[in-house]
Write a protein that holds these residues in place. Structure first.
Motif, PDB file in Angstrom:
ATOM      1  N   SER A 109       0.835  -1.214   0.000  1.00 24.56           N
ATOM      2  CA  SER A 109       0.000   0.000   0.000  1.00 24.56           C
ATOM      3  C   SER A 109       0.864   1.257   0.000  1.00 24.56           C
ATOM      4  N   ALA A 110       1.892   1.259   0.856  1.00 23.31           N
ATOM      5  CA  ALA A 110       2.721   2.453   0.959  1.00 23.31           C
ATOM      6  C   ALA A 110       3.491   2.719  -0.332  1.00 23.31           C
ATOM      7  N   ALA A 111       3.855   1.649  -1.044  1.00 24.99           N
ATOM      8  CA  ALA A 111       4.628   1.824  -2.280  1.00 24.99           C
ATOM      9  C   ALA A 111       3.829   2.504  -3.367  1.00 24.99           C
ATOM     10  N   LEU A 120       9.960   3.645  -1.724  1.00 21.92           N
ATOM     11  CA  LEU A 120       9.590   2.336  -1.198  1.00 21.92           C
ATOM     12  C   LEU A 120       9.517   1.296  -2.306  1.00 21.92           C
ATOM     13  N   ARG A 121       9.053   1.697  -3.496  1.00 18.81           N
ATOM     14  CA  ARG A 121       9.070   0.759  -4.627  1.00 18.81           C
ATOM     15  C   ARG A 121      10.502   0.359  -4.972  1.00 18.81           C
ATOM     16  N   THR A 122      11.411   1.318  -4.870  1.00 16.23           N
ATOM     17  CA  THR A 122      12.819   1.006  -5.150  1.00 16.23           C
ATOM     18  C   THR A 122      13.366   0.030  -4.120  1.00 16.23           C
ATOM     19  N   VAL A 123      13.030   0.241  -2.839  1.00 11.84           N
ATOM     20  CA  VAL A 123      13.502  -0.663  -1.787  1.00 11.84           C
ATOM     21  C   VAL A 123      12.954  -2.067  -2.013  1.00 11.84           C
ATOM     22  N   GLY A 187      13.784  -0.757 -14.388  1.00 15.76           N
ATOM     23  CA  GLY A 187      12.442  -0.189 -14.364  1.00 15.76           C
ATOM     24  C   GLY A 187      12.052   0.444 -13.045  1.00 15.76           C
ATOM     25  N   LEU A 188      12.892   0.353 -12.026  1.00 14.23           N
ATOM     26  CA  LEU A 188      12.586   0.985 -10.739  1.00 14.23           C
ATOM     27  C   LEU A 188      12.694   2.498 -10.867  1.00 14.23           C
ATOM     28  N   PRO A 189      11.982   3.250 -10.006  1.00 14.11           N
ATOM     29  CA  PRO A 189      12.044   4.721 -10.088  1.00 14.11           C
ATOM     30  C   PRO A 189      13.483   5.226 -10.111  1.00 14.11           C
ATOM     31  N   ARG A 190      13.780   6.112 -11.062  1.00 13.42           N
ATOM     32  CA  ARG A 190      15.137   6.608 -11.236  1.00 13.42           C
ATOM     33  C   ARG A 190      15.518   7.655 -10.200  1.00 13.42           C
ATOM     34  N   SER A 191      14.552   8.422  -9.749  1.00 17.45           N
ATOM     35  CA  SER A 191      14.879   9.514  -8.831  1.00 17.45           C
ATOM     36  C   SER A 191      13.876   9.538  -7.688  1.00 17.45           C
ATOM     37  N   SER A 192      14.311  10.035  -6.572  1.00 19.16           N
ATOM     38  CA  SER A 192      13.469  10.163  -5.380  1.00 19.16           C
ATOM     39  C   SER A 192      14.054  11.266  -4.517  1.00 19.16           C
ATOM     40  N   TRP A 193      13.462  11.450  -3.329  1.00 18.53           N
ATOM     41  CA  TRP A 193      14.003  12.448  -2.418  1.00 18.53           C
ATOM     42  C   TRP A 193      15.027  11.833  -1.467  1.00 18.53           C
TER      43      TRP A 193
END
Length: 611
Positions: A109-111, A120-123, A187-193
């Motif tokens: 849910s959090a992802a 979180l999707r990256t983790v 395919g994981l998110p390339r950038s985050s905070w």
């Protein structure tokens, strides 16, 4: 009852209902808030636990890799349990726990929430990738390596070819899984905070970029090595030792050679020889009209020391094997090439060799002794060539001894794979099914016949000196603006001769080209060729800022632009080509000719068309 009291009852009831609803809303809000905080706490705690598990897996694999590189299978066993396979199993258990910790409703849910969902999707994706990588990729590789490097039950120390063939399906699955994991991580998110998370993703991709080719090579090896190592009958190969102090297209001048036999996994050398023995031998082989136009119809096939002018190793291998058949009447099943730099890496794993006079040949001195100091130590050609053969025999004995020794075998195989990946050891098979597997690998030494972007700098010594020991090479590939006809490309080649102006043996500096101009000891002459992308067109070329006189030819579809230049001792020459190449956004693949000093290359990023 007074009328006023009757009117107040509904109002009191409405207030009560609102109060009850408000209380339930507050309770619901508190419950939702509590669940949210609990979910955040759960994610934080399990995230830290997962991180610890992933770090533990990484430490286990790092320790295994370092100890394997150090050369002791016994030492590597001490890190966790008995074998490399067992160490990978430990890492796999850590990775599996990390994956389990990052699954479940809270993480799912959090992802999918905005802002925090990406990290979180990256983790989750990284934990899943680590689980799949250790379980489906590294485990079968490690277990196969353990079985292959273990004692086979035979006294001769031969490789267990039946085990390798049995492992082929598992290695093929591991190769596919590695590619799938690489695609998943990309395919994981390339950038985050979270910059640290972005760095971890980048590092994981870099590791996979190394692992994926290794698994492809392992699967290919399982398919071809049993037959190449004589599973169905003895095989014979020609092994050529290239002298990179005098440059040739595939690396260095073909000097000493040996005939290697392989019989049911057992390797041995039949004989050793030098280039003088084959000086008058001729090869009957047709390499096509492009080859004949570029190199001359007869020279490479009739002059042994010029047999590998082309950077396309299969051409040289076909000439060498044809020469041996003409000279000795003996058919060989393929050819190998290696140079002193490759020998140094292999000796680092196998241990030093000893010459008949007791001289130690080590990883630290083999390059210097064979390509520099030997010319002063042995001024007579016959003595020097015999020294080279002594080095070849001594190092061959050590390497075969290490291959027969289960304790030294893992380190030797690791070093050999590194040299194969760098292209300092090249392999060609006369059997088409095997060669189709070898051709696309780095050790295949092939000049690609595709339209993909390509950049290749190749030098051939035209003076007959041994001065390429002192040659520095630099290539800068810079894409420019797009036009209707293609993309502008600027290639700058910088060559520096660092040879001293005095003190070198005469054999190193003497010229056999008899130039019409005056030269000094240490001056060199090179044929410098640039191999461009298929379909490229030359706009202009300069040498040290002046228009350059070039020879233009084609090899395997690639335009080849060659300049004949004098390179005085201590001088630097700049060769610049302005090209128009077909539109592409892919970086070029680089041809890295194996010489003493590695090519320094820079590939600039594209500017998108239309910007």
């Amino acid at each position: 009852m007074p009328r006023s009291e009757k009117r107040s009852e509904p109002r009191n009831a409405d207030t009560l209902v609102r109060w009850l609803r408000s209380r339930r809303a507050r309770q619901l809000a508190c419950a939702v808030g509590g669940l949210f905080l609990a979910g955040i706490a759960w994610i934080a705690v399990t995230g830290m636990l997962a991180r610890n598990e992933l770090l533990a897996a990484q430490r286990t694999l790092d320790g295994l890799r370092q100890q394997m590189a150090a050369g002791s299978a016994a030492t590597s066993a001490a890190s966790v349990t008995g074998t490399p396979g067992a160490a990978v199993d430990v890492a796999a258990r850590h990775a599996a726990r990390a994956h389990r910790l990052t699954t479940g409703p809270a993480w799912y849910s959090a992802a999918h929430l905005p802002v925090i969902g990406g990290p979180l999707r990256t983790v989750r994706g990284a934990a899943d990738a680590a689980d799949r990588l250790t379980r489906d990729v590294l485990a079968p590789l490690a277990h196969t390596a353990t079985e292959l490097t273990a004692v086979t039950g035979q006294d001769d120390g031969s490789l267990n070819l039946s085990a390798l063939r049995r492992a082929a399906p598992a290695l093929e699955r591991a190769s596919r899984s590695a590619s799938d994991v690489r695609t998943q991580v990309a395919g994981l998110p390339r950038s985050s905070w979270l910059p640290s998370l972005e760095r971890a993703r980048t590092q994981l991709i870099a590791q996979l970029d190394r692992i994926v080719p290794a698994t492809v090579d392992a699967a290919a090896a399982a398919r071809v090595m049993p037959s190449m190592l004589g599973e169905q009958g003895p095989r014979r190969y020609m092994v050529v030792f290239e002298n990179t102090a005098e440059a040739r297209g595939t690396g260095g001048l073909p000097g000493a050679f040996a005939i290697l036999t392989a019989d049911r996994g057992r390797l041995s050398f039949e004989r050793f020889g030098n280039d003088t023995e084959l000086a008058k031998a001729r090869a009957t082989v047709d390499l096509g009209t492009e080859y004949a136009a570029l190199y001359g119809r007869n020279a490479p096939t009739s002059v042994w020391v010029n047999s590998n002018l082309s950077p396309h190793f299969p051409y040289a291998a076909r000439i060498w094997t044809a020469v041996w058949r003409e000279y000795k009447g003996q058919k060989v099943d393929g050819a190998f090439a290696l140079d002193p730099s490759a020998l140094a890496a292999l000796l680092a794993a196998a241990g030093p060799a000893r010459l008949p006079d007791g001289t130690a040949i080590t990883a630290a001195n083999v390059l210097d002794m064979t390509e520099r100091t030997s010319y002063a130590a042995f001024p007579k050609t016959e003595e020097r060539k015999e020294f080279f053969l002594d080095v070849a025999r001594a190092t061959a004995d050590v390497l075969l001894g290490a291959a027969d020794d289960p304790k030294r075998r893992p380190a030797l195989f690791t070093a050999l794979r590194g040299q194969l990946q760098e292209g300092r050891v090249k392999v060609w098979s006369a059997h088409p099914s095997e060669q189709s597997e070898l051709r696309p690998r780095p050790f295949g030494g092939t000049l690609p016949d595709s339209s993909d972007p390509f950049a290749g700098l190749v030098v051939n010594n035209a003076a007959g000196t041994k001065l390429d020991y002192y040659l520095d090479r630099r290539l800068d590939w810079v894409p420019g603006r797009c036009t209707a006809a293609g993309r502008e490309i600027t290639v700058t080649v910088r060559l520096t001769n660092t040879a001293p102006g005095s003190g070198l043996p005469t054999y190193v500096t003497q010229r056999v080209d008899a130039p019409p101009y005056r030269t000094r000891p240490g001056d060199n002459r090179l044929l410098v060729s640039y191999y461009a992308t298929e379909g490229a067109q030359l706009d202009k070329a300069t040498l040290d800022g002046r228009p350059a006189l070039l020879n233009h030819a084609v090899e395997r579809g690639h335009p080849v632009y060659t300049v004949d230049l004098e390179l005085p001792a201590g001088a630097t020459r700049n060769f610049v080509l302005h090209l128009l190449e077909p539109h592409s956004e892919r970086p070029p693949s680089l041809l890295r000719q194996s010489l003493v000093r590695p090519l320094q290359a820079t590939v600039r990023p594209y500017v998108p068309c239309g910007d």
